[in-house]
Design a protein around this motif. Structure first.
Motif, PDB file in Angstrom:
ATOM      1  N   SER A 122     -12.488  31.906  31.520  1.00  0.00           N
ATOM      2  CA  SER A 122     -13.114  30.602  31.763  1.00  0.00           C
ATOM      3  C   SER A 122     -13.633  30.021  30.460  1.00  0.00           C
ATOM      4  O   SER A 122     -13.873  30.735  29.491  1.00  0.00           O
ATOM      5  N   ALA A 123     -13.819  28.714  30.464  1.00  0.00           N
ATOM      6  CA  ALA A 123     -14.488  28.038  29.346  1.00  0.00           C
ATOM      7  C   ALA A 123     -15.490  27.063  29.946  1.00  0.00           C
ATOM      8  O   ALA A 123     -15.155  26.349  30.899  1.00  0.00           O
ATOM      9  N   TRP A 124     -16.690  27.053  29.426  1.00  0.00           N
ATOM     10  CA  TRP A 124     -17.768  26.191  29.940  1.00  0.00           C
ATOM     11  C   TRP A 124     -17.854  24.961  29.071  1.00  0.00           C
ATOM     12  O   TRP A 124     -18.671  24.884  28.166  1.00  0.00           O
ATOM     13  N   ASN A 167     -25.963  32.507  26.443  1.00  0.00           N
ATOM     14  CA  ASN A 167     -25.083  32.588  25.279  1.00  0.00           C
ATOM     15  C   ASN A 167     -25.941  32.757  24.034  1.00  0.00           C
ATOM     16  O   ASN A 167     -27.100  32.324  24.018  1.00  0.00           O
ATOM     17  N   ARG A 177     -18.555  39.780  27.134  1.00  0.00           N
ATOM     18  CA  ARG A 177     -19.540  39.453  28.165  1.00  0.00           C
ATOM     19  C   ARG A 177     -19.192  40.027  29.539  1.00  0.00           C
ATOM     20  O   ARG A 177     -18.941  41.227  29.661  1.00  0.00           O
ATOM     21  N   TYR A 234     -34.131  26.016  25.808  1.00  0.00           N
ATOM     22  CA  TYR A 234     -33.074  25.995  26.827  1.00  0.00           C
ATOM     23  C   TYR A 234     -33.245  27.180  27.763  1.00  0.00           C
ATOM     24  O   TYR A 234     -33.140  27.052  28.983  1.00  0.00           O
ATOM     25  N   LEU A 237     -25.977  35.317  32.317  1.00  0.00           N
ATOM     26  CA  LEU A 237     -26.080  35.787  30.934  1.00  0.00           C
ATOM     27  C   LEU A 237     -26.200  34.578  30.005  1.00  0.00           C
ATOM     28  O   LEU A 237     -25.341  33.684  30.043  1.00  0.00           O
ATOM     29  N   ASP A 256     -18.673  29.043  40.514  1.00  0.00           N
ATOM     30  CA  ASP A 256     -19.969  28.716  39.899  1.00  0.00           C
ATOM     31  C   ASP A 256     -20.844  28.055  40.958  1.00  0.00           C
ATOM     32  O   ASP A 256     -20.344  27.354  41.838  1.00  0.00           O
ATOM     33  N   SER A 264     -25.061  31.419  39.258  1.00  0.00           N
ATOM     34  CA  SER A 264     -25.751  30.498  38.384  1.00  0.00           C
ATOM     35  C   SER A 264     -26.025  31.326  37.128  1.00  0.00           C
ATOM     36  O   SER A 264     -25.173  32.139  36.740  1.00  0.00           O
ATOM     37  N   LEU A 265     -27.186  31.195  36.509  1.00  0.00           N
ATOM     38  CA  LEU A 265     -27.405  31.942  35.262  1.00  0.00           C
ATOM     39  C   LEU A 265     -27.249  33.445  35.470  1.00  0.00           C
ATOM     40  O   LEU A 265     -27.920  34.023  36.316  1.00  0.00           O
ATOM     41  N   ARG A 287     -31.617  29.528  43.380  1.00  0.00           N
ATOM     42  CA  ARG A 287     -31.670  28.207  42.743  1.00  0.00           C
ATOM     43  C   ARG A 287     -31.553  27.055  43.748  1.00  0.00           C
ATOM     44  O   ARG A 287     -32.278  26.055  43.607  1.00  0.00           O
ATOM     45  N   TYR A 332     -15.679  20.678  34.412  1.00  0.00           N
ATOM     46  CA  TYR A 332     -15.865  22.117  34.666  1.00  0.00           C
ATOM     47  C   TYR A 332     -16.169  22.340  36.142  1.00  0.00           C
ATOM     48  O   TYR A 332     -15.518  23.163  36.802  1.00  0.00           O
TER      49      TYR A 332
HETATM   50  N1  LIG Z   1     -17.198  30.418  31.107  1.00  0.00           N
HETATM   51  C1  LIG Z   1     -18.529  30.278  31.236  1.00  0.00           C
HETATM   52  N2  LIG Z   1     -19.022  29.616  32.300  1.00  0.00           N
HETATM   53  C2  LIG Z   1     -20.378  29.460  32.396  1.00  0.00           C
HETATM   54  C3  LIG Z   1     -21.238  29.986  31.434  1.00  0.00           C
HETATM   55  C4  LIG Z   1     -20.668  30.690  30.329  1.00  0.00           C
HETATM   56  O1  LIG Z   1     -21.382  31.170  29.430  1.00  0.00           O
HETATM   57  N3  LIG Z   1     -19.326  30.805  30.266  1.00  0.00           N
HETATM   58  N4  LIG Z   1     -22.592  29.847  31.536  1.00  0.00           N
HETATM   59  C5  LIG Z   1     -23.138  29.134  32.538  1.00  0.00           C
HETATM   60  C6  LIG Z   1     -24.641  28.971  32.583  1.00  0.00           C
HETATM   61  O2  LIG Z   1     -25.254  30.263  32.537  1.00  0.00           O
HETATM   62  C7  LIG Z   1     -25.193  28.236  33.790  1.00  0.00           C
HETATM   63  O3  LIG Z   1     -24.832  28.932  34.957  1.00  0.00           O
HETATM   64  C8  LIG Z   1     -26.710  28.195  33.757  1.00  0.00           C
HETATM   65  O4  LIG Z   1     -27.150  27.408  32.731  1.00  0.00           O
HETATM   66  C9  LIG Z   1     -22.304  28.472  33.567  1.00  0.00           C
HETATM   67  N5  LIG Z   1     -20.907  28.773  33.427  1.00  0.00           N
END
Ligand SMILES: Nc1nc2c(c(=O)[nH]1)N=C([C@H](O)[C@@H](O)CO)CN2
Ligand SMILES: NC(=O)C1=CN([C@@H]2O[C@H](COP(=O)(O)OP(=O)(O)OC[C@H]3O[C@@H](n4cnc5c(N)ncnc54)[C@H](OP(=O)(O)O)[C@@H]3O)[C@@H](O)[C@H]2O)C=CC1
Length: 240
Positions: free
Chosen positions: A87-89, A187, A17, A194, A185, A139, A182-183, A237, A152
């Protein structure tokens, strides 16, 4: 006199990514790249073929972080930049103990940047005024919190604060800035509902993709003046 080989850019979490896109971007500019990766995706072999140095590292323990730092220091005497992308979400879920979620979020978003910045600062210094960069990926939720990703958001808020602390500590040789997306990419597992809901949260209502972040990083790294700042990449946003 020939030009010295440019110093490498270190990208953590470069196996997929945004981190992967960043690595290829710099490689296409003939900029040396080191990536840390945890999982050996096929993309890692492609990165090596494109000229990147790919070092396996798991930042889930401090020992793993420090071993990675020692590996980098044993191979390199200088760095152009460190981009903390790994990172991990994680959301709070009933099947994961809250203490585990909190520990994981603090480990990857606070322990890793904090320990790597301290361990590798010597490779960033000594190259001149504003000659090197640290970039933290935070973020948008740092500004307003998140009811579903509390740990997070808190860990990214700590990383946001560290941006200003390291900026004060390392200026003027090293600039330290944050990118607060914010958004960017979706997943793969994000379903249609969503995706529509997420798109509607911003004014711009698009999934911009990696280039939005890459272009901002190019700007930050060409600046001789901007440090200690966070750049929102959020489609307006906050104004919704
Ligand atoms: N490590 C990650 N952090 C975030 C992700 C991700 O895929 N990996 N995605 C988001 C969302 O896109 C959010 O910003 C909007 O729904 C946030 N952080
Ligand atoms: N995508 C988006 O829309 C948004 C992204 N951001 C931020 O931008 C950055 C990049 O986002 P994105 O590309 O989606 O990130 P991903 O979540 O897709 O990938 C992050 C990378 O970090 C690695 N990583 C996670 N945990 C560890 C660990 N313990 N040790 C070593 N590596 C680890 C992953 O490795 P592995 O693949 O092996 O698990 C992965 O390669 C992140 O900091 C994210 O928080 C912020 C807001 C929105």
């Amino acid at each position: 006199m020939g030009h010295a080989q440019p110093l490498p850019i270190l990208i953590t979490g470069g196996g997929r990514r945004i981190g992967l896109a960043l690595a290829h971007h710099f490689l296409n500019l003939r900029q040396p790249v080191i990536v840390s990766y945890r999982t050996e995706y096929p993309a890692i072999a492609a990165l090596r073929h494109a000229g990147a140095v790919c070092l396996q590292a798991d930042f889930s323990t401090d020992e793993g972080i420090l071993a990675f730092a020692e590996h980098v220091k044993s191979e390199y005497s200088g760095l152009r930049a460190i981009i903390h992308n790994a990172s991990a979400w994680m959301a709070e879920t009933p099947d994961t103990p809250l203490s585990e979620t909190l520990a994981c979020m603090l480990q990857i978003h606070v322990h890793a940047p904090y320990l790597l910045n301290h361990a590798l600062v010597g490779l960033l210094r000594g190259h001149g005024h504003a000659a090197s960069d640290i970039i933290h990926f935070t973020d948008y939720v740092v500004e307003r919190g998140s009811d579903k990703h509390i740990a997070y958001a808190a860990s990214k808020a700590a990383l946001d604060n560290m941006t200003r602390s390291f900026a004060r500590k390392l200026a003027p040789e090293v600039k330290v800035n944050a990118i607060a997306p914010s958004l960017i990419l979706f997943n793969e597992h994000d379903d249609v509902d969503y995706r529509q809901q997420a798109l509607n949260k911003s004014l711009m209502k698009i999934e911009p993709g990696e280039k939005e972040v890459i272009d901002l990083i190019d700007y930050i790294m060409t600046s001789c003046y901007v440090t200690g700042r966070s750049f929102g990449v959020d489609g307006g946003r906050p104004l919704r």
